[in-house]
Motif scaffolding. Sequence first.
Motif, PDB file in Angstrom:
ATOM      1  N   LEU A 108     -13.564   1.484   1.469  1.00  9.97           N
ATOM      2  CA  LEU A 108     -14.695   0.559   1.553  1.00  9.97           C
ATOM      3  C   LEU A 108     -14.224  -0.835   1.957  1.00  9.97           C
ATOM      4  O   LEU A 108     -14.853  -1.506   2.784  1.00  9.97           O
ATOM      5  CB  LEU A 108     -15.423   0.498   0.210  1.00  9.97           C
ATOM      6  CG  LEU A 108     -16.678  -0.371   0.145  1.00  9.97           C
ATOM      7  CD1 LEU A 108     -17.759   0.198   1.047  1.00  9.97           C
ATOM      8  CD2 LEU A 108     -17.187  -0.470  -1.290  1.00  9.97           C
ATOM      9  N   VAL A 109     -13.111  -1.283   1.381  1.00  5.96           N
ATOM     10  CA  VAL A 109     -12.562  -2.592   1.743  1.00  5.96           C
ATOM     11  C   VAL A 109     -12.214  -2.629   3.221  1.00  5.96           C
ATOM     12  O   VAL A 109     -12.477  -3.612   3.926  1.00  5.96           O
ATOM     13  CB  VAL A 109     -11.322  -2.914   0.881  1.00  5.96           C
ATOM     14  CG1 VAL A 109     -10.609  -4.147   1.411  1.00  5.96           C
ATOM     15  CG2 VAL A 109     -11.728  -3.131  -0.568  1.00  5.96           C
ATOM     16  N   PHE A 158      -6.157 -15.306  -4.478  1.00  5.01           N
ATOM     17  CA  PHE A 158      -6.231 -15.222  -3.017  1.00  5.01           C
ATOM     18  C   PHE A 158      -6.944 -13.933  -2.581  1.00  5.01           C
ATOM     19  O   PHE A 158      -6.456 -13.183  -1.736  1.00  5.01           O
ATOM     20  CB  PHE A 158      -4.834 -15.285  -2.390  1.00  5.01           C
ATOM     21  CG  PHE A 158      -3.950 -16.344  -2.956  1.00  5.01           C
ATOM     22  CD1 PHE A 158      -4.256 -17.688  -2.801  1.00  5.01           C
ATOM     23  CD2 PHE A 158      -2.815 -16.011  -3.684  1.00  5.01           C
ATOM     24  CE1 PHE A 158      -3.444 -18.677  -3.333  1.00  5.01           C
ATOM     25  CE2 PHE A 158      -2.000 -16.986  -4.225  1.00  5.01           C
ATOM     26  CZ  PHE A 158      -2.315 -18.324  -4.042  1.00  5.01           C
ATOM     27  N   ALA A 159      -8.125 -13.676  -3.168  1.00  5.17           N
ATOM     28  CA  ALA A 159      -8.824 -12.412  -2.952  1.00  5.17           C
ATOM     29  C   ALA A 159      -9.119 -12.152  -1.479  1.00  5.17           C
ATOM     30  O   ALA A 159      -8.788 -11.094  -0.939  1.00  5.17           O
ATOM     31  CB  ALA A 159     -10.128 -12.401  -3.757  1.00  5.17           C
ATOM     32  N   ALA A 163      -7.680  -9.231   1.105  1.00  4.46           N
ATOM     33  CA  ALA A 163      -8.522  -8.254   1.798  1.00  4.46           C
ATOM     34  C   ALA A 163      -8.266  -8.291   3.295  1.00  4.46           C
ATOM     35  O   ALA A 163      -8.167  -7.249   3.954  1.00  4.46           O
ATOM     36  CB  ALA A 163      -9.995  -8.531   1.494  1.00  4.46           C
ATOM     37  N   GLU A 164      -8.150  -9.494   3.838  1.00  2.00           N
ATOM     38  CA  GLU A 164      -7.869  -9.619   5.270  1.00  2.00           C
ATOM     39  C   GLU A 164      -6.499  -9.046   5.615  1.00  2.00           C
ATOM     40  O   GLU A 164      -6.313  -8.444   6.673  1.00  2.00           O
ATOM     41  CB  GLU A 164      -7.952 -11.088   5.694  1.00  2.00           C
ATOM     42  CG  GLU A 164      -9.371 -11.631   5.765  1.00  2.00           C
ATOM     43  CD  GLU A 164     -10.232 -10.877   6.777  1.00  2.00           C
ATOM     44  OE1 GLU A 164      -9.695 -10.417   7.803  1.00  2.00           O
ATOM     45  OE2 GLU A 164     -11.442 -10.736   6.521  1.00  2.00           O
ATOM     46  N   GLY A 169      -3.223  -5.235   8.248  1.00  2.00           N
ATOM     47  CA  GLY A 169      -2.121  -4.290   8.159  1.00  2.00           C
ATOM     48  C   GLY A 169      -2.529  -2.904   8.592  1.00  2.00           C
ATOM     49  O   GLY A 169      -1.768  -2.195   9.268  1.00  2.00           O
ATOM     50  N   GLN A 170      -3.748  -2.498   8.206  1.00  4.27           N
ATOM     51  CA  GLN A 170      -4.220  -1.169   8.603  1.00  4.27           C
ATOM     52  C   GLN A 170      -4.364  -1.071  10.114  1.00  4.27           C
ATOM     53  O   GLN A 170      -4.029  -0.057  10.724  1.00  4.27           O
ATOM     54  CB  GLN A 170      -5.559  -0.883   7.896  1.00  4.27           C
ATOM     55  CG  GLN A 170      -5.990   0.563   7.918  1.00  4.27           C
ATOM     56  CD  GLN A 170      -6.853   0.894   9.110  1.00  4.27           C
ATOM     57  OE1 GLN A 170      -7.395   0.002   9.758  1.00  4.27           O
ATOM     58  NE2 GLN A 170      -6.981   2.171   9.410  1.00  4.27           N
ATOM     59  N   ARG A 171      -4.843  -2.150  10.743  1.00  2.00           N
ATOM     60  CA  ARG A 171      -4.997  -2.136  12.210  1.00  2.00           C
ATOM     61  C   ARG A 171      -3.645  -2.195  12.912  1.00  2.00           C
ATOM     62  O   ARG A 171      -3.439  -1.571  13.952  1.00  2.00           O
ATOM     63  CB  ARG A 171      -5.859  -3.325  12.658  1.00  2.00           C
ATOM     64  CG  ARG A 171      -7.314  -3.246  12.226  1.00  2.00           C
ATOM     65  CD  ARG A 171      -8.147  -4.297  12.949  1.00  2.00           C
ATOM     66  NE  ARG A 171      -7.662  -5.661  12.686  1.00  2.00           N
ATOM     67  CZ  ARG A 171      -8.098  -6.428  11.694  1.00  2.00           C
ATOM     68  NH1 ARG A 171      -9.011  -5.963  10.849  1.00  2.00           N
ATOM     69  NH2 ARG A 171      -7.626  -7.650  11.530  1.00  2.00           N
TER      70      ARG A 171
END
Length: 714
Positions: A108-109, A158-159, A163-164, A169-171
């Motif tokens: 979801l994130v 640093f929420a 998340a960013e 990192g996933q990309r």
Amino acid sequence: MSLSPRVRSPASTTCTVAGVVLILVGGLLGYGTRAAFDSTAFADRAAQSLADPRVASFVAQRVTDAVIEQGRDLIPFRPIILATTQSIVSSAPFRAVVRRSVRESHELVLTQGGQDILLTLSDVGAILRSALAPRPDIAERLPPEVLAVIGSLEEAPFAEPLAELLRFGQRASSQALLVLVLGVLFLGLGVVLAPGRRAAVLRTGLALTGAAALILLVVQLGGPVLKALAADAATGAALAGLWDSFTAGLWSSALGLGVFGLALAAASTAFVQELQLHAVTHTVRLALWSPQAGPWAKLARALALILAGTLAVTRPLAAVKLGLFIAGSALLFVGLTDLFRVLLPLEAAAPADAAPSVRVASGRRRTLRVALVSILAVALPIAAAVMLTRGGPPIVVPFQASACNGQRTLCDRPLDEVVFPATHNSMSAADHATWMFANHEAGIMAQLEDGVRGLLIDVYPGIRVGNAVKTDIEEGELVQEKYEAMLGPSGFDAAIRIRNRMIGGTEGTPALYLCHGLCELGANPLVPLLRSIREFLILHPGEVLIIIIEDAVAPAEIEAAFQSSGLVDFVYRGDPAPPWPTLREMIATDQRVLVLAEKDSQGVPWYHQAFEVLQETPYSFHDESEFSCEPHRGGTAGSLLLMNHWISTPPSSVPSDAKIANAYEVLLARARACRAERGLLPNLIAVDFYRTGDLFNVVWTLNGAPTRTASPTD
């Protein structure tokens, strides 16, 4: 045109810095894919972190608070609930629940930018009810379904940047290898451009070692920093525990990177003048204490000393580790330098008037040394990057180390190489008082606890009338020939008598029931049974099931029942054909229930046509001499084999026949004969009266294990 030393030197330094940074980034991207950027890897780490007392205590508190919030009458029992939760929070079922919830939240994130990590306590409720079984006064009061947030990205410091970072990192993780290659090329270019190449190799090795030291420092300081920045002490302790879990492999990876950097530096140093340790020590001492240092050098020195002092005070163990790393690095450097000098000793260049053979030999030795340094300059950064990417202990998800369907050896076998003990007319059981013509000693939940892993069930529409259920079909559709063939004349007559007594009774809402043709002869509601199967899977995270449905209802109704029960969360969604996944892979993805329809599965992607997926044998035998392995429904196209193995004596099978059919020698001989004749392992061996005879021992023999002495769920 060659470049002047004034240009080459800064260009070389720039390339070296860029190369080290790229190797560091590429390696961390690779490691991040294994630890954080991939949803499954992230969930594995989160589940494993429950072994840390700080994380386990935090989760237990959150679970207990959520249960109490939903069931206020449980407040007097809070200490018991908390103690029970703390005792199960590190168990395999609990970790599997957390893993599933975290994986979904991580996705979801990544896809929708959500920040809450939610844990559905309907799953945890099943585990708690099981653990609190000795205290039924508490277990019965537990809320059936609770939704609790055990952690939120918003609670972390640093929420939004975190998340960013996950999304970036996933990309970028797919480009990790390209970044590593570019890093190696830049390092090589830095050596080529340098006016003094030996010095450039030395600088490259020391830079890699410095990068390793930086990683070690971040690993050690990250937990305390997160703890200090957290909103409260419990959250801070849990964040520190999570940090340690997610960075566990980085320590050994960084050590590998540092060792390779030192080897590279030592290789270059070995071919210059003798290393003067006292000179090096003097240089370091001047850098640390010289009053003549410039303002920037003094500032850097002050910050370094403050950082070192803080680390020593707050994390003395970490300070000792880093100190040992520095001391060990110095010893490794000296040792490797001496090793290279022994292997390739220094010698003076041959004079110009030396004999040609002497000059050739000297030139060859110089070429060998240069080649060695060049190979190290390329190979060691690559090896270092691999260590950074792949290093560290493997993450072992708790249930991966346990048995799969009762046997460790089955975990790495594909589905079509595993035999499942199965029951014919699974729902028809003698321990249900209203069932006529039972096929088994005990019902489905007892079957699962005993080790049955294949269920052949019939689903029909029914209407409750008083304490019985009437089949929801028009009277005119009750064709006598059809049901007499299925039940025999006496069975059909009994059903009609029961049905006639229902006429005029108050009818309930139509629903789906497990019935064998006629619900008047016995019926169990489908959705509660599916919900119980879901709870079984929660409590036994290493089990894989196959369910074959004789369907007298539309696929959409079956789908709705699976949705309502929650069992849809566990269905197999892959291609129902070779190559089949291993049981371990099905367990790891929580796709642990293969669902097949005998008639119609159209429109439901995870609901597959049974006789396209599997082949079967005939199923109507009047004595053991008639057992056959000939193809039946589905022909010979499917990749799985269902062996129907019972003696039919309408209106129902009887235990005396099952004693003959299920005898070890009889059942094993037929299974082996069908394997030889059909060329497939009998993946499902379906019997009547499964407790009679030796079904489980035969299955274990076919799966290549000794005979079973205990239930696989023990």
